[in-house]
Motif scaffolding. Sequence first.
Motif, PDB file in Angstrom:
ATOM      1  N   GLU A 402       0.951  -1.135   0.181  1.00  0.00           N
ATOM      2  CA  GLU A 402       0.083   0.258   0.322  1.00  0.00           C
ATOM      3  C   GLU A 402       0.784   1.440   0.017  1.00  0.00           C
ATOM      4  N   LEU A 403       2.250   0.908   0.347  1.00  0.00           N
ATOM      5  CA  LEU A 403       3.081   1.998   0.420  1.00  0.00           C
ATOM      6  C   LEU A 403       3.407   2.269  -1.471  1.00  0.00           C
ATOM      7  N   LEU A 404       3.856   1.871  -1.576  1.00  0.00           N
ATOM      8  CA  LEU A 404       4.344   1.888  -3.150  1.00  0.00           C
ATOM      9  C   LEU A 404       3.468   2.959  -4.180  1.00  0.00           C
ATOM     10  N   SER A 405       3.777   3.176  -5.607  1.00  0.00           N
ATOM     11  CA  SER A 405       3.283   4.307  -5.930  1.00  0.00           C
ATOM     12  C   SER A 405       2.086   3.184  -7.209  1.00  0.00           C
ATOM     13  N   GLY A 406       1.667   3.814  -7.548  1.00  0.00           N
ATOM     14  CA  GLY A 406       0.106   3.292  -8.804  1.00  0.00           C
ATOM     15  C   GLY A 406       0.767   2.158  -8.924  1.00  0.00           C
ATOM     16  N   GLY A 407       2.262   2.562 -10.109  1.00  0.00           N
ATOM     17  CA  GLY A 407       2.699   2.075 -11.012  1.00  0.00           C
ATOM     18  C   GLY A 407       4.038   1.065 -10.862  1.00  0.00           C
ATOM     19  N   ASN A 408       4.022   1.083  -9.509  1.00  0.00           N
ATOM     20  CA  ASN A 408       4.687  -0.294  -8.860  1.00  0.00           C
ATOM     21  C   ASN A 408       3.677  -1.635  -8.441  1.00  0.00           C
ATOM     22  N   GLN A 409       2.754  -0.619  -7.806  1.00  0.00           N
ATOM     23  CA  GLN A 409       2.029  -1.859  -7.130  1.00  0.00           C
ATOM     24  C   GLN A 409       1.343  -2.543  -8.642  1.00  0.00           C
ATOM     25  N   GLN A 410       0.677  -2.361  -9.746  1.00  0.00           N
ATOM     26  CA  GLN A 410       0.332  -2.779 -11.040  1.00  0.00           C
ATOM     27  C   GLN A 410       1.709  -3.392 -11.614  1.00  0.00           C
ATOM     28  N   LYS A 411       3.005  -3.285 -11.180  1.00  0.00           N
ATOM     29  CA  LYS A 411       4.580  -4.527 -11.675  1.00  0.00           C
ATOM     30  C   LYS A 411       3.864  -5.635 -11.001  1.00  0.00           C
ATOM     31  N   VAL A 412       4.104  -4.832  -9.230  1.00  0.00           N
ATOM     32  CA  VAL A 412       3.900  -6.581  -8.467  1.00  0.00           C
ATOM     33  C   VAL A 412       2.448  -7.104  -8.828  1.00  0.00           C
ATOM     34  N   VAL A 413       1.400  -7.167  -8.992  1.00  0.00           N
ATOM     35  CA  VAL A 413       0.742  -7.944  -9.549  1.00  0.00           C
ATOM     36  C   VAL A 413       0.946  -7.698 -10.397  1.00  0.00           C
ATOM     37  N   LEU A 414       1.387  -7.767 -11.589  1.00  0.00           N
ATOM     38  CA  LEU A 414       2.115  -8.420 -13.025  1.00  0.00           C
ATOM     39  C   LEU A 414       3.043  -9.865 -12.270  1.00  0.00           C
ATOM     40  N   ALA A 415       3.734  -9.448 -11.691  1.00  0.00           N
ATOM     41  CA  ALA A 415       4.391 -10.133 -10.970  1.00  0.00           C
ATOM     42  C   ALA A 415       3.779 -11.274 -10.349  1.00  0.00           C
ATOM     43  N   ARG A 416       2.524 -10.968  -9.466  1.00  0.00           N
ATOM     44  CA  ARG A 416       1.994 -12.044  -8.879  1.00  0.00           C
ATOM     45  C   ARG A 416       1.524 -13.420  -9.681  1.00  0.00           C
ATOM     46  N   TRP A 417       1.316 -13.258 -11.411  1.00  0.00           N
ATOM     47  CA  TRP A 417       0.514 -14.269 -12.684  1.00  0.00           C
ATOM     48  C   TRP A 417       1.758 -14.595 -13.225  1.00  0.00           C
ATOM     49  N   LEU A 418       2.918 -13.741 -13.457  1.00  0.00           N
ATOM     50  CA  LEU A 418       4.197 -14.842 -13.740  1.00  0.00           C
ATOM     51  C   LEU A 418       4.797 -15.278 -13.465  1.00  0.00           C
ATOM     52  N   ALA A 419       4.611 -15.577 -12.001  1.00  0.00           N
ATOM     53  CA  ALA A 419       5.223 -16.813 -11.061  1.00  0.00           C
ATOM     54  C   ALA A 419       4.848 -17.589 -11.041  1.00  0.00           C
ATOM     55  N   ILE A 420       3.148 -17.568 -11.858  1.00  0.00           N
ATOM     56  CA  ILE A 420       2.488 -19.113 -11.960  1.00  0.00           C
ATOM     57  C   ILE A 420       3.022 -19.240 -13.507  1.00  0.00           C
ATOM     58  N   ASP A 421       3.798 -18.811 -14.246  1.00  0.00           N
ATOM     59  CA  ASP A 421       4.482 -18.920 -15.429  1.00  0.00           C
ATOM     60  C   ASP A 421       3.278 -20.080 -16.096  1.00  0.00           C
ATOM     61  N   PRO A 422       2.190 -18.414 -16.473  1.00  0.00           N
ATOM     62  CA  PRO A 422       0.902 -18.374 -16.933  1.00  0.00           C
ATOM     63  C   PRO A 422       1.282 -18.725 -18.783  1.00  0.00           C
ATOM     64  N   LYS A 423       0.366 -19.475 -19.950  1.00  0.00           N
ATOM     65  CA  LYS A 423       0.159 -19.779 -20.970  1.00  0.00           C
ATOM     66  C   LYS A 423      -0.707 -18.293 -21.507  1.00  0.00           C
ATOM     67  N   MET A 424      -1.821 -17.388 -20.470  1.00  0.00           N
ATOM     68  CA  MET A 424      -2.024 -16.373 -21.156  1.00  0.00           C
ATOM     69  C   MET A 424      -2.457 -15.557 -19.658  1.00  0.00           C
ATOM     70  N   LEU A 425      -2.499 -14.472 -20.329  1.00  0.00           N
ATOM     71  CA  LEU A 425      -2.450 -13.432 -19.388  1.00  0.00           C
ATOM     72  C   LEU A 425      -3.531 -12.196 -19.559  1.00  0.00           C
ATOM     73  N   ILE A 426      -4.881 -11.997 -18.457  1.00  0.00           N
ATOM     74  CA  ILE A 426      -5.557 -11.535 -19.380  1.00  0.00           C
ATOM     75  C   ILE A 426      -5.150  -9.325 -18.305  1.00  0.00           C
ATOM     76  N   LEU A 427      -4.714  -8.645 -19.483  1.00  0.00           N
ATOM     77  CA  LEU A 427      -4.267  -7.343 -19.052  1.00  0.00           C
ATOM     78  C   LEU A 427      -5.757  -6.059 -18.656  1.00  0.00           C
ATOM     79  N   ASP A 428      -6.016  -5.976 -17.549  1.00  0.00           N
ATOM     80  CA  ASP A 428      -7.382  -5.113 -17.630  1.00  0.00           C
ATOM     81  C   ASP A 428      -7.511  -4.136 -17.378  1.00  0.00           C
ATOM     82  N   GLU A 429      -7.279  -2.340 -18.394  1.00  0.00           N
ATOM     83  CA  GLU A 429      -6.324  -1.421 -18.368  1.00  0.00           C
ATOM     84  C   GLU A 429      -5.369  -1.575 -16.972  1.00  0.00           C
ATOM     85  N   PRO A 430      -3.442  -1.874 -17.764  1.00  0.00           N
ATOM     86  CA  PRO A 430      -3.173  -2.041 -17.120  1.00  0.00           C
ATOM     87  C   PRO A 430      -2.589  -0.843 -16.500  1.00  0.00           C
ATOM     88  N   THR A 431      -2.335   0.076 -17.324  1.00  0.00           N
ATOM     89  CA  THR A 431      -1.898   1.202 -17.308  1.00  0.00           C
ATOM     90  C   THR A 431      -2.326   2.966 -16.688  1.00  0.00           C
TER      91      THR A 431
END
Length: 504
Positions: A402-431
């Motif tokens: 909660e102390l991170l900027s919006g852009g860094n929070q978004q990167k953390v959410v992106l990292a969460r899904w990359l950690a499961i080694d996905p085949k497909m990633l749905i990005l809804d308003e990522p920026t």
Amino acid sequence: MTGPLVLETLGLTKSFPGVHALRNVDFRLYAGEVHTLMGQNGAGKSTLINVLTGVHSHDAGEIRVDGRSVRFAAPLEAEAAGIRTLYQEVNLCPNLSVAENIFAGRQPRRRGAIDWKAIHAGAKEALAQLNISLDVTQSLDTYPIAVQQMVAIARAVSVDARVLILDEPTSSLDDSEVSKLFDVLRNLKQSGIAILFVTHFLEQTYAISDRITVMRNGEREGEYLAKDLPVDELVRKMVGDVPVAAERTRAAAGQGTAADHSSPRFDMRGLGRRGAVQPIDLTLEPGRIVGLAGLLGSGRTETARLLFGADRADTGTVTVDGKSVKLGSPRHAVKHGIGYCPEDRKKEGIVAALSIRENIVLALQARLGWWRPLGRAKEKRIAEHYMKALGIRARDIEQPIELLSGGNQQKVVLARWLAIDPKMLILDEPTRGIDVAAKFEIMERVMQLCAKGLGILLISSEISEVLRVSDRIAVLRDRRKVAELSGDALDEHAVYRLIAGGEA
């Protein structure tokens, strides 16, 4: 022909910490008209409604009712002035009868007891004004959402509402139900009620509106007679101007060409949900980015939620790597290699009280099962790897997200899904809601992932952003897919024309 001016704002201004929600907004609402408020998410529509109805007080400017300056300290004060609001979610008591809902809080009494005969007669009379006949003794939850909306309107009319504000009332209705609602609104307009209608559906806007006010970035862009504002011009006024030509950097860099002839990894056929999105066909190959373009309310997020199992589809099939799969829940989607970065990262993405490390490993741990803990050392390795790989700027992995900027929070959410080694990633308003530098950095990371074979479904209100990175674009309008563009047809003018109701 419209009647006298009922509601007016002059220079209305409202700020929240770090956000100018409204800036010098002038607005007029006349008796006997349907005035539609249009704008993208974050344009200021909801804030304007909340100020008009006493949910929030304004910082500057003036609200006038019948020419008299007012300041509502609470919604009850706005209701006393004849302003009634119906929200997207029907705000009634489903366990009570239709009649009880219409007369809730103001039941007539006879000899000290509730006069049920008068309540039932009054409820029938209120519904009759809308040309509706119901058994008012039946529980409200036995009727569909469309009828519940009518009951909410009947309640407002029965207390002499002079202004009726409808905030996305059609989002859960099918076409026939919308038609019935519009018939009711036309009758109310004829009786002199002023109606403020908020919607994202273009066809509905032109079907019911007398005038349109466009909001953008907290300001009033303009007020127009509906008959004088072409639909393509309305779209441009809502989203602003975009560059004449959008550079598709992935193609220019020669990325993604290895997947040109790949068989579909994900194939949706006729996937749909009543009241959310019409059956849609969509294919995604490895190493490709497919964009979903359309205005808010066009069905973009609803499609993403169906594919992630967050909402259950009524129709259609999904195939993953040639095998038919069932996506009845997000757990099923994750099992089949689908990750989802939601539109509202603060409500649906991050877990604010947890650290960066805990947020990153959340999906991976859920997939493994809580009886198979990752272990602190492995969590640390994973978090530090993605913190470095995605350039997450923070003190360390234990810092609360909660102390991170919006852009860094978004990167953390992106990292969460990359950690499961996905085949497909749905990005809804990522920026959304992040600064320009972070936008380009995140999209550059996305394109790098795609070049390594990850299939990406991208949703963004910024058409230029979708055009810049997508191999194909599916255009949605009013909850249905109207076209799919690729190659030389990927042009922002073609996209805007389709959004506005034109042909491919």
